[in-house]
Design a protein around this motif. Structure first.
Motif, mmCIF file in Angstrom:
data_model
loop_
_atom_site.group_PDB
_atom_site.id
_atom_site.type_symbol
_atom_site.label_atom_id
_atom_site.label_comp_id
_atom_site.label_asym_id
_atom_site.label_seq_id
_atom_site.Cartn_x
_atom_site.Cartn_y
_atom_site.Cartn_z
ATOM 1 N N GLY A 111 0.561 -1.032 0.035
ATOM 2 C CA GLY A 111 -0.080 -0.140 -0.056
ATOM 3 C C GLY A 111 0.884 1.340 0.111
ATOM 4 N N SER A 112 0.436 2.253 -0.393
ATOM 5 C CA SER A 112 1.168 3.512 -0.471
ATOM 6 C C SER A 112 1.436 4.103 1.047
ATOM 7 C CB SER A 112 0.570 4.765 -1.462
ATOM 8 O OG SER A 112 -0.540 4.775 -0.937
ATOM 9 N N ASP A 113 0.489 3.564 1.947
ATOM 10 C CA ASP A 113 0.554 4.096 3.120
ATOM 11 C C ASP A 113 2.090 3.473 3.854
ATOM 12 O OD1 ASP A 113 -1.989 5.064 3.771
ATOM 13 O OD2 ASP A 113 -2.761 3.109 4.692
ATOM 14 N N THR B 65 -1.045 4.580 -5.755
ATOM 15 C CA THR B 65 -1.555 3.361 -5.043
ATOM 16 C C THR B 65 -2.321 2.678 -6.176
ATOM 17 O OG1 THR B 65 -3.073 2.661 -3.465
ATOM 18 C CG2 THR B 65 -3.506 4.461 -4.578
ATOM 19 N N ASN C 30 -7.468 13.987 -0.106
ATOM 20 C CA ASN C 30 -8.698 13.365 0.474
ATOM 21 C C ASN C 30 -8.444 13.842 1.598
ATOM 22 O OD1 ASN C 30 -9.933 11.516 1.740
ATOM 23 N ND2 ASN C 30 -8.445 9.890 1.845
ATOM 24 N N ASP D 151 1.469 12.957 -2.742
ATOM 25 C CA ASP D 151 0.717 11.516 -2.677
ATOM 26 C C ASP D 151 -0.380 11.929 -3.742
ATOM 27 O OD1 ASP D 151 -1.178 9.798 -2.122
ATOM 28 O OD2 ASP D 151 -1.114 10.454 0.289
ATOM 29 N N SER E 195 -5.077 1.092 -4.821
ATOM 30 C CA SER E 195 -6.291 0.667 -4.143
ATOM 31 C C SER E 195 -7.467 1.465 -4.810
ATOM 32 C CB SER E 195 -5.827 1.190 -2.562
ATOM 33 O OG SER E 195 -5.017 0.722 -1.906
ATOM 34 N N LYS E 196 -7.135 2.324 -5.582
ATOM 35 C CA LYS E 196 -8.407 3.210 -6.002
ATOM 36 C C LYS E 196 -8.694 3.099 -7.420
ATOM 37 C CE LYS E 196 -7.916 5.065 -1.883
ATOM 38 N NZ LYS E 196 -8.821 4.872 -0.900
ATOM 39 N N ALA F 125 -2.478 9.551 -4.987
ATOM 40 C CA ALA F 125 -3.407 8.315 -4.765
ATOM 41 C C ALA F 125 -4.377 8.467 -5.731
ATOM 42 C CB ALA F 125 -3.773 8.201 -3.506
ATOM 43 N N TYR F 126 -4.959 9.674 -6.226
ATOM 44 C CA TYR F 126 -6.245 9.705 -6.789
ATOM 45 C C TYR F 126 -5.823 10.387 -8.280
ATOM 46 C CZ TYR F 126 -8.425 9.034 -2.462
ATOM 47 O OH TYR F 126 -8.860 8.373 -1.164
ATOM 48 N N ALA G 266 -1.128 15.563 -0.224
ATOM 49 C CA ALA G 266 -2.108 14.857 -1.290
ATOM 50 C C ALA G 266 -2.746 15.507 -2.274
ATOM 51 C CB ALA G 266 -2.954 13.863 -0.416
ATOM 52 N N PHE H 132 -4.474 14.171 4.269
ATOM 53 C CA PHE H 132 -4.850 12.735 4.752
ATOM 54 C C PHE H 132 -4.159 12.281 6.273
ATOM 55 C CE2 PHE H 132 -3.163 8.290 3.596
ATOM 56 C CZ PHE H 132 -4.424 7.824 4.038
ATOM 57 N N ARG I 39 -3.095 -4.581 -1.017
ATOM 58 C CA ARG I 39 -2.346 -3.550 -0.522
ATOM 59 C C ARG I 39 -1.206 -3.589 -1.387
ATOM 60 N NH1 ARG I 39 -4.242 -0.833 0.877
ATOM 61 N NH2 ARG I 39 -2.682 0.101 2.431
ATOM 62 N N LEU I 40 -1.233 -2.587 -2.168
ATOM 63 C CA LEU I 40 -0.250 -2.503 -3.295
ATOM 64 C C LEU I 40 -0.102 -0.866 -3.553
ATOM 65 C CD1 LEU I 40 2.084 -3.738 -5.222
ATOM 66 C CD2 LEU I 40 0.049 -3.894 -6.870
ATOM 67 N N ILE J 47 4.635 5.850 2.491
ATOM 68 C CA ILE J 47 4.571 7.445 3.164
ATOM 69 C C ILE J 47 5.391 7.066 4.708
ATOM 70 C CG2 ILE J 47 3.061 9.017 4.432
ATOM 71 C CD1 ILE J 47 0.912 8.147 2.035
HETATM 72 C C1 LIG Z 1 -4.328 10.666 -0.101
HETATM 73 C C2 LIG Z 1 -4.486 9.062 0.193
HETATM 74 N N1 LIG Z 1 -3.104 8.585 0.139
HETATM 75 C C3 LIG Z 1 -2.784 7.241 0.465
HETATM 76 C C4 LIG Z 1 -3.928 6.504 0.798
HETATM 77 C C5 LIG Z 1 -3.752 5.051 0.880
HETATM 78 O O1 LIG Z 1 -3.775 4.091 -0.109
HETATM 79 P P1 LIG Z 1 -3.035 2.595 0.022
HETATM 80 O O2 LIG Z 1 -4.380 2.003 0.098
HETATM 81 O O3 LIG Z 1 -2.233 2.578 -0.998
HETATM 82 O O4 LIG Z 1 -2.191 2.596 1.227
HETATM 83 C C6 LIG Z 1 -5.134 6.928 0.655
HETATM 84 C C7 LIG Z 1 -6.350 5.831 0.971
HETATM 85 O O5 LIG Z 1 -7.453 6.371 0.989
HETATM 86 C C8 LIG Z 1 -5.324 8.299 0.265
HETATM 87 O O6 LIG Z 1 -6.672 8.717 0.291
#
Ligand SMILES: Cc1ncc(COP(=O)(O)O)c(C=O)c1O
Length: 361
Positions: A86-88, A216, A159, A186, A218-219, A188-189, A155, A112, A227-228, A91
């Motif tokens: 996951g990008s989490d 990510t 988000n 970040d 995830s979206k 992610a979107y 981000a 975020f 988790r990637l 980060i």
């Molecule tokens: C701005 C932002 N960064 C990172 C993430 C986390 O993504 P990941 O599922 O890759 O850990 C999210 C998840 O909601 C997000 O909104």
């Protein structure tokens, strides 16, 4: 001496994910975690299933094939891509690598929540920089970045606000930050953004070793459960991440599904088109109900409630849950008068609008 974690760890409020259950509903409508309502690509699902006979094997710790595919897809250098759980994870690793006790990690006030959490777990001090009209304030971030600042997290799109800065504005931020500060962009979107002045951050990474972009699966790729994520960075920062991460931080099923997902451009395009259409519809409809939907470049909308007896966001959250619809309360983000609603399938999106119409009447 008693067993104690490092100072600050017990001050961390654990991240609370979106709710997944509504009492009395076997299959609630889940619009609380910005997941892809169309699911994962059928090709990614097939790749995941095909891997079940290989579960006794360790994954490729270097994620070679996936990094090559990501690089080809985005026109990047595979040697500077690092994959994560996951990008989490990326980060957290970046913040831990560059900030510690006595250092500051800056983030935009309604950014975020993982940024302040990751800063605290690293022993660093998170600093929320006030926003302007629910949008990151570049001048505020630049002015606040001082000698103790090590990382600035942004981000883009953000988000939960949905706000988004242009490529030009990001360039101005990079130029304005001191040389000792790492800028974590970040994105992610990124895949949902429709405006043509957008820049995901890759170009800035190419031109400055102080910039890192995280992405990510995830979206838009709908692989949140696997988790990637990945980071694109200078050779030096990529090297740091590779030293910090676990040797097998990405699982074999995630690598296989991720590879298939990135190759399924049709699924990503369908997901993006679906989101563009229903996000616009959702904003129109909720605006007509007298609510205040913020503009959004993500796959969600921040919805502000006018307040007044029984019409506030907290009451709406409970009202929707009572009807089997889960959205995200925004009090933890300092926005108690707002809810964040993920764009769902057509049926889900219509259902949440119908429930809100009932609520406001
Ligand atoms: C701005 C932002 N960064 C990172 C993430 C986390 O993504 P990941 O599922 O890759 O850990 C999210 C998840 O909601 C997000 O909104």
């Amino acid at each position: 001496m008693s067993l104690t974690p490092r100072p600050g760890i017990l001050d961390v409020a654990p991240y609370a994910g979106g709710e997944a259950e509504a009492p009395g509903f076997a299959a609630p409508i889940r619009l609380a975690s910005n997941e892809n309502p169309l699911g994962a690509s059928p090709r990614a699902q097939a790749a995941y299933k095909a891997l079940s006979a290989e579960l006794h094997r360790y994954p490729d710790g270097g994620a070679e094939e996936l990094r090559r595919a990501i690089a080809e897809h985005h026109g990047l250098d595979p040697a500077r891509i690092v994959c994560g759980n996951g990008s989490d994870e990326l980060i957290s690793l970046l913040i831990r690598a560059y900030a510690g006790p006595g250092d500051e990690v800056l983030y935009s006030a309604h950014g975020f929540l993982m940024y302040p959490i990751a800063a605290r777990t690293a022993g660093a001090t998170p600093v929320a920089v006030p926003e302007r009209d629910l949008t990151a304030d570049l001048d505020g971030l630049i002015a606040r970045a001082g000698l103790r600042t090590r990382v600035v997290c942004l981000a883009n799109p953000n988000n939960p606000t949905g706000s988004c800065l242009s490529g030009r504005e990001l360039e101005r931020l990079v130029a304005g930050l001191p040389d000792h500060v790492l800028l974590l962009l970040d994105a992610a979107y990124a895949e949902y953004v429709m405006r043509n002045d957008y820049e995901d951050g890759a170009k800035l990474v190419e031109s400055s070793s102080r910039v890192v972009m995280t992405r990510t699966f995830s979206k838009i790729h709908g692989l949140a459960g696997l988790r990637l994520g990945w980071a694109y960075a200078s050779a030096e920062v990529a090297d740091v991440l590779n030293r910090m991460r676990g040797p097998f931080n990405v699982t074999a099923p995630a690598l296989a599904a991720g590879l298939a997902a990135i190759e399924d451009r049709d699924h990503a395009a369908r997901s993006r088109d679906h989101n563009a259409r229903w996000l616009q519809w959702f904003r129109q409809e909720t605006s007509a109900l007298g609510l205040d939907p913020r503009p959004s470049d993500g796959n969600f909308v921040l919805l502000r409630f006018p307040g007044g007896t029984g019409r506030d966001a907290g009451t709406a959250l409970a009202w929707l849950k009572g009807r089997g619809i889960l959205v995200r309360g925004m009090a933890p983000y300092g926005l108690p008068d707002c809810l964040r609603v993920t764009i769902g399938t057509e049926t889900e999106t219509r259902a949440v609008v119908a429930a809100l119409a009932e609520f406001v009447s």
